[in-house]
Enzyme design. Structure first.
Site, mmCIF file in Angstrom:
data_model
loop_
_atom_site.group_PDB
_atom_site.id
_atom_site.type_symbol
_atom_site.label_atom_id
_atom_site.label_comp_id
_atom_site.label_asym_id
_atom_site.label_seq_id
_atom_site.Cartn_x
_atom_site.Cartn_y
_atom_site.Cartn_z
ATOM 1 C CD GLU A 62 1.010 3.979 -6.634
ATOM 2 O OE1 GLU A 62 1.407 2.803 -6.616
ATOM 3 O OE2 GLU A 62 1.059 4.733 -5.651
ATOM 4 C CB CYS A 66 2.489 4.416 -1.829
ATOM 5 S SG CYS A 66 3.214 2.882 -1.258
ATOM 6 C CG ASN A 106 -2.075 0.806 -0.937
ATOM 7 O OD1 ASN A 106 -2.517 -0.125 -1.611
ATOM 8 N ND2 ASN A 106 -0.818 1.158 -0.970
ATOM 9 C CD GLU A 107 1.564 -2.159 0.017
ATOM 10 O OE1 GLU A 107 2.505 -1.456 0.438
ATOM 11 O OE2 GLU A 107 1.701 -2.994 -0.888
HETATM 12 O O1 AHR Z 1 3.165 -0.671 -6.918
HETATM 13 C C1 AHR Z 1 4.064 0.106 -6.241
HETATM 14 C C2 AHR Z 1 3.754 0.177 -4.761
HETATM 15 O O2 AHR Z 1 3.859 -1.066 -4.175
HETATM 16 C C3 AHR Z 1 2.364 0.602 -4.427
HETATM 17 O O3 AHR Z 1 2.243 1.967 -4.439
HETATM 18 C C4 AHR Z 1 2.166 0.065 -3.055
HETATM 19 O O4 AHR Z 1 0.833 -0.257 -2.798
HETATM 20 C C5 AHR Z 1 3.077 -1.134 -3.005
HETATM 21 O O5 AHR Z 1 3.900 -1.106 -1.920
#
Ligand code: AHR
Length: 669
Positions: free
Chosen positions: A47, A249, A384-385
């Protein structure tokens, strides 16, 4: 004497008692073929967080090269007559600078760039400066001198290497020059000076400059618009099976406008619009106002890198829901189901960009960028989440569209940000209903979790979607949230459970991957760096000990008839590598004492005898909270030794594993 199990878990350290002189017999079932281990098993979660891309893996050394930050001169210092203009040659990045006559023949016009926490250069290395420019047409040519400087030097001259570029045309053109650095410096500065030795400095004189870029001539694999060699090599050395990108994120965005839009990240770099990353402000206590995404390391560069290092690409795209974790529900700017088509198109077009023929719309873009052959994409993640009903409702639309057009592509859904609980269970049920291929689980969890969850997957249903342990790391409690050895040891112990359950765990990636020591928002992280050097954390070493020893088949390994998931502080997994013809046994000893272990191979054919030397690689630190640092990067590294055959007796190998040690035993057959 029977040893007792854990009697206390104190601050994440296990205390064991009464383990004197007991041999722990770990029995490996070598008679069975075992569970096939996926090539994707151990991989990368990348990321753009912690300055992972600009200022990190992406080799660009100039910050705000297109003058498109909120403050167009952020990262730049000016002297003399410098104006920011807004009608440049690149429609998505219209700003550029005009370096004009300074008002007096003895005055100076120049711009200086600070880079990302400075500009790192190494003695003997070459750096290519390039920019787009035009002159004002009042004279046949203008000259710009380009410099690498050390503003803080006590030497006579701040500039330690320079070159001169003649801007010969009033039309926009790309110019370049090479600067060879005679020195190593972590915090150099770049300067471009409107040359005043031209006696005819006149009021009409000016040079327009746009997309001012400085790259090491040597990039990973010699790629144009490429990656920083040392960081890329450290990633490659992991031999990752799968490579998730671009997050995290940032896939979601704080709102939908700021989500990662892959189409902005392809095509000529000069025209890729920048994005303000959420990681500049998500944590007000670690704020980085100058943190933007240039998208210079975009989807093309990602697919290319994945191919170069032999990892399956796993891109993740927005599902039409902005980040839920950091947003109150009423701040949401989700796309309704009716508004979802552009998001679905983005996913389908991305598959076309990766795999489509060169005469397809997006396949052509890939080909024009230099890769007519498909990238052979096999997976895509949607969201993602995410959690709640809104996610499966939207995911369903994607699943139908992708299955209809690309039944060959595996789809990854999410179980949300939580490692268990109501939302997690609900999403897993929904993922089964939707028939996704893998479910992405995240657990940034404390020591207790890693100690207690080596059996997590032993009881998962064996049908339905497979598991992608897509983000995990041990985050120590009581402020111990850094890359100390103890965290990595617990991760190693936990990972035995991933390997044992290779029938359902098909992918796993520690997170996050990268962090600049001066620019991090989140830790622990796997690989740290500054402008010159790379530091591999203990967690990196554990990941590598797994990924480079992952074998082809997972075998049963038991102690007293049970999986080895913490009895007497021991955790173990076993694999066979049919290509290398090796048995590889991983053992984590969390106890404070050395323990004797016997690796007993059962089920060998009568002709087969194991009596070869055993290669043993261990990771250990006397101080559980010690860590590697840039100053002392090799404080804790794996140490390999060869144990001679005398340790074998009837296909049983006996040795001692030290206290708080992770060991990988490799046995050729
Ligand atoms: O790895 C950091 C963050 O942790 C990522 O962006 C997210 O997917 C998770 O909450």
């Amino acid at each position: 004497m029977k040893a007792r199990r854990t009697i206390a878990s104190l601050a994440g350290m296990l205390i064991y008692v009464s383990m004197a002189a007991q041999t722990n017999v770990l029995t490996i079932d070598a008679g069975k073929k075992g569970i096939p281990i996926q090539d994707t098993m151990f991989g990368l979660f990348y990321e753009d967080i912690n300055f992972a891309a600009d200022g990190g893996l992406y080799a660009e050394l100039i910050k705000n090269r297109s003058f498109e930050f909120n403050d167009p001169l952020a990262g730049w210092d000016i002297i003399g007559n410098v104006k920011v203009m807004g009608d440049g040659p690149f429609s998505n990045n219209p700003h550029y600078v005009r370096l004009g006559y300074p008002g007096h023949p003895s005055m100076l016009t120049a711009i200086c760039n600070e880079g990302f926490f400075g500009i790192g250069v190494e003695a003997g290395h070459e750096y290519r400066i390039s920019f787009w420019a035009r002159n004002s047409g009042t004279r046949p040519a203008e000259q710009v001198s380009v410099h690498l400087c050390l503003p803080s030097t006590m030497g006579e001259d701040q500039s330690f290497c320079q070159n001169v570029v003649t801007v010969e045309s009033p039309e926009w053109k790309r110019y370049e020059a090479v600067l060879k650095s005679p020195i190593t410096a972590a915090k150099a500065e770049f300067r471009a000076v409107l040359v005043r030795e031209h006696k005819a400095n006149t009021p009409g004189q000016s040079v327009d400059m746009e997309h001012i870029s400085l790259f090491p001539v040597e990039t990973f694999n010699g790629d144009e618009n490429g990656l920083r060699t040392d960081i890329a090599e450290a990633i490659k050395a992991l031999e990752p099976g799968v490579f998730r990108f671009p997050g995290g994120c940032i896939v979601e965005g704080t709102n939908l406008e700021t989500r990662y839009q892959w189409k902005n990240s392809v095509g000529p770099v000069e025209n890729r619009p920048i994005n303000k990353t959420r990681w500049s402000y998500t944590f007000p206590h670690r704020m980085f106002p100058d943190y933007y995404q240039s998208y210079g390391l975009g989807f093309y560069e990602y697919f290319r890198f994945a191919e170069e290092i032999g990892a399956e690409p796993l891109p993740v795209v927005s599902c039409g829901i902005a980040c839920q974790f950091e947003n109150e529900p009423h701040w949401h700017s989700d796309a309704s189901i009716d508004e979802l088509q552009p998001f679905v198109d983005d996913a389908l077009d991305l598959i076309e960009f990766a795999n489509g023929p060169v005469d397809s719309e997006w396949g052509r873009v890939r080909a024009e960028m230099g890769h007519p052959e498909p990238f052979n994409l096999k997976y895509i993640g949607i969201g993602n989440e995410q959690w709640g009903e809104g996610y499966p409702q939207r995911l369903e639309v994607f699943v139908k569209a992708i299955r209809a057009k690309h039944p060959e592509i595996g789809i990854i859904g999410s179980s949300g940000p939580y490692k268990d609980g109501e939302d997690f269970d609900y999403l897993w049920k929904e993922m089964r209903r939707l028939g996704v291929d893998l479910v992405d689980e995240h657990y940034y969890a404390n020591e207790e979790f890693f100690i207690n969850n080596a059996a997590r997957y032993d009881t998962y249903p064996r049908t339905g979607p497979k598991v992608f342990a897509g983000e995990y790391a041990c985050h120590g409690v009581d402020g111990r949230k850094w890359n100390h050895f103890n965290a990595s040891l617990l991760e190693a112990a936990f990972m035995t459970g991933l390997e044992r359950n290779a029938d359902i765990v098909h992918m796993a990636s520690y997170a996050p991957l990268l962090a600049h020591v001066e620019g991090w928002q989140w830790r622990p992280d796997m690989i740290w760096f500054d402008n010159l050097d790379v530091m591999l954390s203990c967690s990196y070493h554990v990941q590598k000990m797994y990924s480079t020893n992952c074998g082809t088949h997972s075998l049963s390994i038991v102690m007293d008839g049970e999986n080895v998931t913490g009895q007497r502080g021991l955790y173990a997994s076993a694999v066979r590598d049919e290509q290398k013809r090796e048995y590889i046994i991983k053992v984590a000893n969390l106890a404070e004492e050395s323990q004797e272990i016997s690796l007993q191979f059962k089920g060998l054919s009568r002709k087969e005898t194991l009596d070869c030397p055993v290669t043993c690689t261990v990771l250990h630190s006397d101080d559980p909270y010690a860590e590697n640092t840039l100053e002392n990067p090799n404080a804790i590294v794996p140490v390999t030794s060869v144990i001679e055959p005398s340790s074998w007796y009837k296909n049983t190998f006996t040795s001692t594993i030290g206290p708080r040690t992770f060991a990988v035993y490799t046995i050729s057959y």
